[in-house]
Scaffold this active site. Structure first.
Site, PDB file in Angstrom:
ATOM      1  N   THR A  20       0.887  -1.083  -0.322  1.00  0.00           N
ATOM      2  CA  THR A  20       0.366  -0.229  -0.348  1.00  0.00           C
ATOM      3  C   THR A  20       0.887   1.159   0.224  1.00  0.00           C
ATOM      4  O   THR A  20       0.294   1.645  -0.826  1.00  0.00           O
ATOM      5  CB  THR A  20      -0.661   0.353   1.168  1.00  0.00           C
ATOM      6  OG1 THR A  20      -1.541  -1.003   1.372  1.00  0.00           O
ATOM      7  CG2 THR A  20      -1.920   1.299   1.306  1.00  0.00           C
ATOM      8  N   ASN A  77       0.613   4.143  -7.522  1.00  0.00           N
ATOM      9  CA  ASN A  77      -0.399   4.570  -8.491  1.00  0.00           C
ATOM     10  C   ASN A  77      -0.704   6.364  -7.907  1.00  0.00           C
ATOM     11  O   ASN A  77      -1.317   6.647  -9.639  1.00  0.00           O
ATOM     12  CB  ASN A  77      -1.332   3.821  -7.875  1.00  0.00           C
ATOM     13  CG  ASN A  77      -1.299   2.280  -8.627  1.00  0.00           C
ATOM     14  OD1 ASN A  77      -0.542   2.309  -9.425  1.00  0.00           O
ATOM     15  ND2 ASN A  77      -1.523   1.151  -7.661  1.00  0.00           N
ATOM     16  N   TYR A 132       5.714  -0.878   7.943  1.00  0.00           N
ATOM     17  CA  TYR A 132       5.275   0.776   7.628  1.00  0.00           C
ATOM     18  C   TYR A 132       6.211   1.938   7.952  1.00  0.00           C
ATOM     19  O   TYR A 132       6.889   2.621   6.783  1.00  0.00           O
ATOM     20  CB  TYR A 132       4.655   0.829   9.132  1.00  0.00           C
ATOM     21  CG  TYR A 132       3.830   2.077   9.091  1.00  0.00           C
ATOM     22  CD1 TYR A 132       2.747   2.373   8.472  1.00  0.00           C
ATOM     23  CD2 TYR A 132       3.825   3.403  10.057  1.00  0.00           C
ATOM     24  CE1 TYR A 132       2.288   3.412   8.733  1.00  0.00           C
ATOM     25  CE2 TYR A 132       3.924   3.997  10.029  1.00  0.00           C
ATOM     26  CZ  TYR A 132       2.302   4.890   9.520  1.00  0.00           C
ATOM     27  OH  TYR A 132       2.248   6.025   9.130  1.00  0.00           O
ATOM     28  N   ARG A 165      -4.015   2.164  19.822  1.00  0.00           N
ATOM     29  CA  ARG A 165      -3.297   2.965  19.509  1.00  0.00           C
ATOM     30  C   ARG A 165      -2.873   3.706  20.930  1.00  0.00           C
ATOM     31  O   ARG A 165      -3.917   3.238  22.041  1.00  0.00           O
ATOM     32  CB  ARG A 165      -3.136   4.270  19.280  1.00  0.00           C
ATOM     33  CG  ARG A 165      -1.991   4.093  17.992  1.00  0.00           C
ATOM     34  CD  ARG A 165      -1.604   5.459  17.090  1.00  0.00           C
ATOM     35  NE  ARG A 165      -3.111   4.884  16.512  1.00  0.00           N
ATOM     36  CZ  ARG A 165      -2.519   5.415  14.855  1.00  0.00           C
ATOM     37  NH1 ARG A 165      -1.675   6.719  14.114  1.00  0.00           N
ATOM     38  NH2 ARG A 165      -4.007   5.515  14.263  1.00  0.00           N
TER      39      ARG A 165
HETATM   40  N1  UDP Z   1       1.750   2.316  24.384  1.00  0.00           N
HETATM   41  C1  UDP Z   1       1.232   1.275  26.045  1.00  0.00           C
HETATM   42  N2  UDP Z   1      -0.026   0.253  26.521  1.00  0.00           N
HETATM   43  C2  UDP Z   1      -0.950   0.764  24.998  1.00  0.00           C
HETATM   44  C3  UDP Z   1      -0.810   1.335  23.741  1.00  0.00           C
HETATM   45  C4  UDP Z   1       0.648   1.869  23.577  1.00  0.00           C
HETATM   46  O1  UDP Z   1       2.090   1.335  26.778  1.00  0.00           O
HETATM   47  O2  UDP Z   1      -1.654   0.258  25.452  1.00  0.00           O
HETATM   48  C5  UDP Z   1       3.231   2.443  23.994  1.00  0.00           C
HETATM   49  C6  UDP Z   1       3.957   2.071  23.124  1.00  0.00           C
HETATM   50  O3  UDP Z   1       4.187   0.905  23.059  1.00  0.00           O
HETATM   51  C7  UDP Z   1       4.507   2.999  22.893  1.00  0.00           C
HETATM   52  C8  UDP Z   1       3.825   4.240  23.101  1.00  0.00           C
HETATM   53  O4  UDP Z   1       2.860   3.885  24.135  1.00  0.00           O
HETATM   54  O5  UDP Z   1       5.388   3.123  23.480  1.00  0.00           O
HETATM   55  C9  UDP Z   1       2.884   4.619  21.554  1.00  0.00           C
HETATM   56  O6  UDP Z   1       1.910   3.361  21.357  1.00  0.00           O
HETATM   57  P1  UDP Z   1       1.255   4.113  20.165  1.00  0.00           P
HETATM   58  O7  UDP Z   1       1.123   2.689  19.149  1.00  0.00           O
HETATM   59  O8  UDP Z   1       0.098   5.365  20.187  1.00  0.00           O
HETATM   60  O9  UDP Z   1       1.729   5.169  18.227  1.00  0.00           O
HETATM   61  P2  UDP Z   1       3.528   5.081  18.299  1.00  0.00           P
HETATM   62  O10 UDP Z   1       3.781   6.481  18.257  1.00  0.00           O
HETATM   63  O11 UDP Z   1       4.701   4.063  19.386  1.00  0.00           O
HETATM   64  O12 UDP Z   1       3.588   4.767  16.237  1.00  0.00           O
END
Ligand code: UDP
Length: 327
Positions: free
Chosen positions: A94, A101, A147, A188
């Site tokens: 993607t 594309n 990603y 997230r």
């Molecule tokens: N995180 C956490 N608990 C959760 C979800 C995420 O402690 O339930 C942590 C994750 O390990 C990272 C940070 O929060 O260190 C942000 O994670 P997110 O997935 O929101 O986004 P990222 O910035 O990592 O893409």
């Protein structure tokens, strides 16, 4: 003004769509509903200047050639670690084939092309805060690489099209963003913590909670994107060149530089929700960046923009939205 919004029913897409439609832009939305729901379209029922196609952008959208398209905004790609790790090859395809594309379509239609890139191109950064010159620290063989590297190669594609075809291409590196229309099951940190706090479930911290992130409220991002697509190419290029000696594809960090430890974020959310949930610590994710904070000097100067909504205010609005969705 006709906008083609790709990834239209995701969190950022929906917020942008509403914004454009309220401004009476004509919008064509595309999504394949990989990480969003068809039901999200219901909130757009009242708008007339909107067309939607279900389409997977890994296939060239020939049918769009019949429209005049002033701007293409490419948001298409699952962006939450939970979603982009689910099918890593899909994420890579993607990012690369999708961007290719759309660049081909933009070339044909002479459209402005805005590519959604990400702070993930900086990987687990060794400089702090991260400015656009920083080249990043990404593990090509890790679970986030599909990603991170997908988005990095999409930037390279933008660069090559910009160089070879003199196209009006702009890249935005979006840092952590939150707000209404986030999917509660997105995985997230903010959506997880708010959902857990409101339901009285344990708040799950991955690692020791000392890792940091800087959180931008969605309305601030939408206003930055609007300014980024409406500034003229001449002004954008000139300002980047003279002030920052930036002579390549326009590229801006868009984020809020206010930085928080994840543990502190958990405590703030517990307080704002009056929750008695307990904080529990789980295993840290592989290659999880230890710190992240955008340097937004360029965006501030060029777009005459800066984030206005502080974390507590943004969280309060987001918590209200989650309450509506959950209960
Ligand atoms: N995180 C956490 N608990 C959760 C979800 C995420 O402690 O339930 C942590 C994750 O390990 C990272 C940070 O929060 O260190 C942000 O994670 P997110 O997935 O929101 O986004 P990222 O910035 O990592 O893409």
């Amino acid at each position: 003004m006709k906008v083609l919004l790709v990834g239209a029913t995701g969190f950022i897409g929906l917020n942008l769509l509403k914004f454009f439609l309220e401004k009476s832009y004509e919008v064509i939305g595309i999504d394949n509903f990989y990480s969003s729901s068809e039901r999200n379209l219901e909130i757009l029922d009242n708008y007339k200047n909107f067309m939607f196609y279900k389409w997977d952008i890994r296939r060239y959208p020939k049918f769009l050639e019949k429209y005049d398209i002033d701007i293409i905004i490419n948001l298409a790609c699952p962006a939450s670690p939970k979603w982009y790790m689910k099918d890593p090859v899909f994420t890579l395809e993607t990012s690369f084939i999708g961007a290719k594309n759309l660049l081909d379509l933009a070339k044909k239609k002479n459209s402005i092309f805005l590519q959604a890139s990400t702070s993930e191109v900086y990987g687990d950064p060794e400089i702090h805060p991260q400015n656009e010159e920083y080249r990043g620290n990404v593990n090509t063989l890790g679970s986030r690489a599909c990603y991170d590297e997908g988005k990095r190669v999409a930037e390279t594609l933008c660069y090559e099209y910009w160089k070879s075809f003199n196209m009006d291409i702009r890249i935005m590196r979006i840092f952590n963003t939150y707000g209404p229309y986030m999917d509660i099951k997105d995985g997230r940190v903010i959506s997880n913590f708010i959902t857990q706090a409101l339901k009285g479930e344990d708040i799950t911290i991955y690692g020791d909670g000392n890792q940091t992130r800087s959180f931008q409220y969605i309305d601030d991002l939408v206003s930055a994107i609007y300014k980024y697509i409406t500034i003229s190419r001449e002004e954008l290029t000139e300002k980047l060149k003279t002030k920052f000696n930036w002579n390549t594809v326009p590229t801006l960090n868009l984020g809020n530089p206010e930085e928080y430890k994840i543990l502190d974020l958990a405590k703030i959310i517990l307080k704002l929700t009056n929750s008695e949930s307990k904080i529990v610590f789980k295993e840290k994710f592989q290659d999880d960046p230890k710190q992240r904070k955008p340097d937004i000097t360029k965006a501030k100067y060029i777009l005459n923009w800066e984030p206005k909504i502080e974390l507590v205010e943004g969280l309060q609005k987001t918590i209200s939205y989650f309450k509506e969705v959950l209960f």
